[in-house]
Design an enzyme around this catalytic site. Structure first.
Site, PDB file in Angstrom:
ATOM      1  N   TYR A  51      22.245  17.667   0.961  1.00 31.06           N
ATOM      2  CA  TYR A  51      22.714  16.303   1.248  1.00 31.06           C
ATOM      3  C   TYR A  51      21.779  15.276   0.613  1.00 31.06           C
ATOM      4  CZ  TYR A  51      24.625  12.242   3.526  1.00 31.06           C
ATOM      5  OH  TYR A  51      25.205  11.024   3.740  1.00 31.06           O
ATOM      6  N   PHE A  94      37.784  -6.794 -17.950  1.00 29.23           N
ATOM      7  CA  PHE A  94      38.352  -5.466 -17.742  1.00 29.23           C
ATOM      8  C   PHE A  94      38.927  -5.452 -16.329  1.00 29.23           C
ATOM      9  CE2 PHE A  94      38.626  -1.053 -16.516  1.00 29.23           C
ATOM     10  CZ  PHE A  94      39.521  -0.647 -17.499  1.00 29.23           C
ATOM     11  N   THR A  95      40.028  -4.722 -16.156  1.00 27.95           N
ATOM     12  CA  THR A  95      40.809  -4.794 -14.914  1.00 27.95           C
ATOM     13  C   THR A  95      39.958  -4.588 -13.661  1.00 27.95           C
ATOM     14  OG1 THR A  95      41.359  -2.473 -15.282  1.00 27.95           O
ATOM     15  CG2 THR A  95      42.970  -4.098 -16.021  1.00 27.95           C
ATOM     16  N   ASP A 133      28.322  -3.303 -19.447  1.00 25.77           N
ATOM     17  CA  ASP A 133      29.265  -2.242 -19.092  1.00 25.77           C
ATOM     18  C   ASP A 133      29.080  -1.174 -20.170  1.00 25.77           C
ATOM     19  OD1 ASP A 133      31.341  -0.473 -18.810  1.00 25.77           O
ATOM     20  OD2 ASP A 133      32.776  -1.989 -18.163  1.00 25.77           O
ATOM     21  N   LYS A 154      33.962   8.542 -19.400  1.00 23.39           N
ATOM     22  CA  LYS A 154      34.324   8.293 -20.805  1.00 23.39           C
ATOM     23  C   LYS A 154      33.257   8.924 -21.708  1.00 23.39           C
ATOM     24  CE  LYS A 154      36.849   5.036 -18.560  1.00 23.39           C
ATOM     25  NZ  LYS A 154      36.830   4.873 -17.105  1.00 23.39           N
ATOM     26  N   ARG A 213      48.788  -2.288 -21.982  1.00 19.67           N
ATOM     27  CA  ARG A 213      47.620  -3.159 -21.850  1.00 19.67           C
ATOM     28  C   ARG A 213      48.063  -4.556 -22.289  1.00 19.67           C
ATOM     29  NH1 ARG A 213      43.359  -0.797 -18.914  1.00 19.67           N
ATOM     30  NH2 ARG A 213      45.138  -1.225 -17.612  1.00 19.67           N
ATOM     31  N   PHE A 246      49.198  -2.842 -12.420  1.00 21.07           N
ATOM     32  CA  PHE A 246      49.677  -1.948 -13.475  1.00 21.07           C
ATOM     33  C   PHE A 246      49.707  -0.489 -13.030  1.00 21.07           C
ATOM     34  CE2 PHE A 246      45.517  -0.229 -14.569  1.00 21.07           C
ATOM     35  CZ  PHE A 246      44.674  -1.226 -14.090  1.00 21.07           C
TER      36      PHE A 246
HETATM   37  N1  PM9 Z   1      38.753   2.580 -17.683  1.00 25.96           N
HETATM   38  C1  PM9 Z   1      40.682   3.354 -18.797  1.00 25.96           C
HETATM   39  O1  PM9 Z   1      41.687   4.068 -18.813  1.00 25.96           O
HETATM   40  C2  PM9 Z   1      40.378   3.987 -16.392  1.00 25.96           C
HETATM   41  C3  PM9 Z   1      40.906   3.108 -15.338  1.00 25.96           C
HETATM   42  S1  PM9 Z   1      41.767   1.653 -15.758  1.00 25.96           S
HETATM   43  C4  PM9 Z   1      43.230   2.182 -16.329  1.00 25.96           C
HETATM   44  O2  PM9 Z   1      40.300   2.696 -19.791  1.00 25.96           O
HETATM   45  C5  PM9 Z   1      35.505   0.030 -18.496  1.00 25.96           C
HETATM   46  C6  PM9 Z   1      35.252  -0.562 -19.825  1.00 25.96           C
HETATM   47  C7  PM9 Z   1      36.516   0.951 -18.318  1.00 25.96           C
HETATM   48  C8  PM9 Z   1      36.759   1.503 -17.025  1.00 25.96           C
HETATM   49  C9  PM9 Z   1      37.820   2.375 -16.781  1.00 25.96           C
HETATM   50  C10 PM9 Z   1      35.909   1.088 -15.953  1.00 25.96           C
HETATM   51  C11 PM9 Z   1      36.092   1.630 -14.582  1.00 25.96           C
HETATM   52  C12 PM9 Z   1      34.931   0.178 -16.205  1.00 25.96           C
HETATM   53  N2  PM9 Z   1      34.743  -0.341 -17.461  1.00 25.96           N
HETATM   54  O3  PM9 Z   1      37.685   4.254 -13.955  1.00 25.96           O
HETATM   55  O4  PM9 Z   1      36.214   3.432 -12.165  1.00 25.96           O
HETATM   56  O5  PM9 Z   1      37.253   1.303 -19.363  1.00 25.96           O
HETATM   57  O6  PM9 Z   1      35.399   5.195 -13.675  1.00 25.96           O
HETATM   58  O7  PM9 Z   1      35.660   2.934 -14.524  1.00 25.96           O
HETATM   59  C13 PM9 Z   1      39.872   3.285 -17.600  1.00 25.96           C
HETATM   60  P1  PM9 Z   1      36.290   4.016 -13.516  1.00 25.96           P
END
Ligand code: PM9
Length: 462
Positions: free
Chosen positions: A75, A127-128, A218, A261, A385, A452
Site C-alpha cells: 500500500y 485541451f478538453t 502539459d 501517450k 475535434r 463529446f
Molecule cells: N487526451 C486524447 O485522445 C484522451 C482523452 S480526451 C479524448 O487525445 C493532453 C494534451 C491530452 C490528454 C488526453 C490529457 C488528459 C491531457 N492533455 O486522458 O486523463 O491529449 O490521461 O489525459 C486524449 P488523460
C-alpha cells in the site's frame, strides 16, 4: 553514383497478435445508430482499425510486460514508485513526483492547488480535460496561441508557439496576481498535434519569471515535441531527444502528464513539480482523490511499466518510427488532394472537415458527421475535434465556435502496420470521392460536461 533512397522500418518485431474483426456495412449501420452517431459510443468489437485515440492504446514492450511482473503491491512505499520517481527526475528533470491514475487526475490536483476563483489561466490552445478542471476550480481559460494555429493550411513549423503580445495583454489587463500559471502544451493536441519551439518556451519562461508567474507544461506528448524541435529548430539538429526533453522542462516549474501517450502505457500519469510547498499541498490532496502519494491510483505494476516506458519513449529510433508512420499517412492523403491540417502532426493526421464537407454548416457538426461516415465506409474509428469537443462558454451557455473543425485519425504507438495505414488512406479517399452524399447531424442528447464523450446525434435530411 547517385545514392538510392532507402526505406526505414519499425524498430521492433511482433511477438503477440490480437485478431481484428471485420464487419459488413449493414452491421456498421446498426452499430452507428446504436451509438447515436458518436464514435465514442461504439463497442470496440464493432471497430476494424481503431484510430479514436493514442491514449492508453499503445502496445507495451516485452520489457514493460516483464516489469509488470515485478509489481510491488504494498500500500505504501512501493519500490515501483521509487523507480518511477527516479525515471521522471532523470528524463524530465523535476524534483518531486506525484503519481496519478491518468493525466486528468494530475490536472485536477494541480488546478485545485494553484487556482483561486476569479483567476485566469492562459494557455497555447485549450485541451478538453485541462480546461474543464481549470474552470471547475473557478478560472477562466484564455487562448494565447499564435493565430497560425487556428488556420489548418498555415505551414508554420511551430503552430504551438505562444503569442507574447496576447499573454502580455492579459497580464496587463488582470494583473499578474490573477494569473497563477501559464499552461503550455507540447505538442498542442487540438491544433493538430503541433509543436511549440524552444524559442517560444524560453520567451514564456523569462516573461513569467519576471512577473512571478509559474509555467506548467502539459508534457503528455513532450517527447514528440522534442522530435519536431530536433527536425525544425536551428541549433537542435545534433542534440539527442533526451537532451531536448530536459531543456524543454527546464523552462517550466512543473508538469502534468498523461502517461497513456508518450510513455507507452495503458494507464497512468503524474504531476511533477519543483516547488516544495506546492508539492506538499499536491501530495496531501492526492490522498483525497487518487490514493496515497506513493501510488496515486495506480498498481505498483503500472508504475513499473511507466518507468520503463519513459526510457523507451526517448529512444531516437522509436520516436522516428512513431512520427514517421503518422507522416506516411498524412503525405499519402495530401497527395490524394484530401484537406488535412498542415504540417502533419505528431500523434495524428487531422482531416479538415470544413474543407472536406463545405455543404455542412458548423452547427450541423461536419466533423462528427465525417467521423461517422468514415466508420460506415470501412469500420475505421476516428474522433471529432471541432464544435462538439469545444463545448459551451461557461458564462453565456453559447456554443464555442472553434475555427478548427477537424476529424482526428490518431495512431496508437507500435500497434498498426503500413498495410493498415494503406487501408485507412483508401477509405478516406473513398469517402472524399462521395463527400456530397454526407449529411449533417443534429444533437439529440447533450451531457453537461465534456459533451463529446457521450453526446448522441441523428442525421439531418440531405
Ligand atoms: N487526451 C486524447 O485522445 C484522451 C482523452 S480526451 C479524448 O487525445 C493532453 C494534451 C491530452 C490528454 C488526453 C490529457 C488528459 C491531457 N492533455 O486522458 O486523463 O491529449 O490521461 O489525459 C486524449 P488523460
Amino acid at each position: 553514383m547517385a545514392t538510392r533512397e532507402r526505406s526505414w522500418a519499425e524498430p521492433y518485431k511482433i511477438k503477440m497478435v490480437e485478431p481484428l474483426r471485420m464487419t459488413t456495412r449493414e452491421e456498421r449501420e446498426r452499430a452507428l445508430v446504436d451509438a447515436g452517431f458518436n464514435t465514442f459510443l461504439l463497442r470496440s468489437q464493432d471497430v476494424y482499425i481503431d484510430l479514436l485515440t493514442d491514449s492508453g492504446t499503445s502496445a507495451m514492450s516485452d520489457r514493460q510486460w516483464a516489469g509488470m511482473m515485478l509489481g510491488d503491491e504494498a500500500y505504501a512505499g512501493s519500490a515501483n514508485f521509487y523507480h518511477l520517481e527516479a525515471a521522471v527526475q532523470r528524463a524530465y528533470g523535476y524534483r518531486y513526483v506525484v503519481p496519478t491514475h491518468q493525466g486528468r487526475g494530475a490536472e485536477n490536483i494541480l488546478s485545485k492547488c494553484m487556482i483561486q476563483p476569479g483567476d485566469y489561466v492562459p494557455g497555447n490552445m485549450y485541451f478538453t480535460t485541462t480546461r474543464a478542471h481549470q474552470e471547475l476550480a473557478g478560472a477562466t481559460f484564455v487562448d494565447i496561441i499564435i493565430d497560425e494555429a487556428h488556420d489548418p493550411s498555415s505551414p508554420h513549423p511551430f503552430k504551438g508557439d505562444v503569442d507574447m503580445a496576447k499573454l502580455d495583454a492579459l497580464v496587463e489587463r488582470v494583473g499578474p496576481k490573477r494569473v497563477p500559471y501559464v499552461s503550455v502544451a507540447a505538442t498542442v493536441n487540438m491544433a493538430g498535434g503541433q509543436p511549440i519551439s524552444m524559442r517560444s518556451l524560453r520567451e514564456v519562461a523569462s516573461y513569467c519569471r519576471a512577473k512571478g508567474i509559474k509555467v506548467i507544461l502539459d508534457a503528455t506528448r513532450a517527447v514528440e515535441n522534442a522530435w519536431f524541435i530536433k527536425q525544425r529548430e536551428a541549433g537542435y539538429e545534433r542534440k539527442s531527444i533526451a537532451e531536448i526533453l530536459l531543456e524543454t522542462c527546464s523552462y517550466t516549474d512543473g508538469c502534468t502528464m498523461s502517461g497513456k501517450k508518450d510513455l507507452l502505457v495503458n494507464i497512468g500519469g503524474f504531476l511533477a513539480l519543483n516547488d516544495k510547498d506546492l508539492y506538499d499541498r499536491a501530495s496531501n490532496l492526492v490522498v483525497l482523490y487518487e490514493g496515497l502519494h506513493t501510488y496515486g491510483g495506480l498498481a505498483g505494476r503500472d508504475m513499473e511499466a511507466m518507468a520503463i516506458g519513459i526510457h523507451e519513449a526517448i529512444q531516437e529510433d522509436h520516436i522516428r518510427a512513431r512520427i514517421g508512420q503518422v507522416e506516411y499517412v498524412g503525405e499519402r492523403l495530401a497527395r490524394e488532394g484530401i484537406p488535412i491540417v498542415k504540417p502533419i502532426g505528431g500523434h495524428a493526421v487531422f482531416l479538415d472537415a470544413r474543407a472536406f464537407l463545405p455543404h455542412i454548416p458548423q452547427t450541423s457538426f461536419p466533423a462528427q458527421a465525417l467521423a461517422a461516415e468514415l466508420y460506415l465506409d470501412s469500420g475505421i474509428r476516428s474522433m471529432e475535434r471541432g464544435i462538439v469537443s469545444a463545448g459551451r462558454d461557461q458564462k453565456t451557455g453559447e456554443n464555442h465556435l472553434p475555427k478548427l473543425e477537424l476529424v482526428r485519425l490518431t495512431f496508437p504507438r507500435r500497434v498498426y502496420t503500413q498495410a493498415h495505414c494503406d487501408v485507412v488512406v483508401e477509405s478516406v479517399a473513398e469517402v472524399f470521392a462521395n463527400r456530397e452524399r454526407v449529411r449533417g447531424l443534429k444533437m439529440v442528447y447533450e451531457p453537461a460536461v465534456l459533451r463529446f464523450f457521450q453526446a448522441r446525434f441523428e442525421p439531418l435530411p440531405l
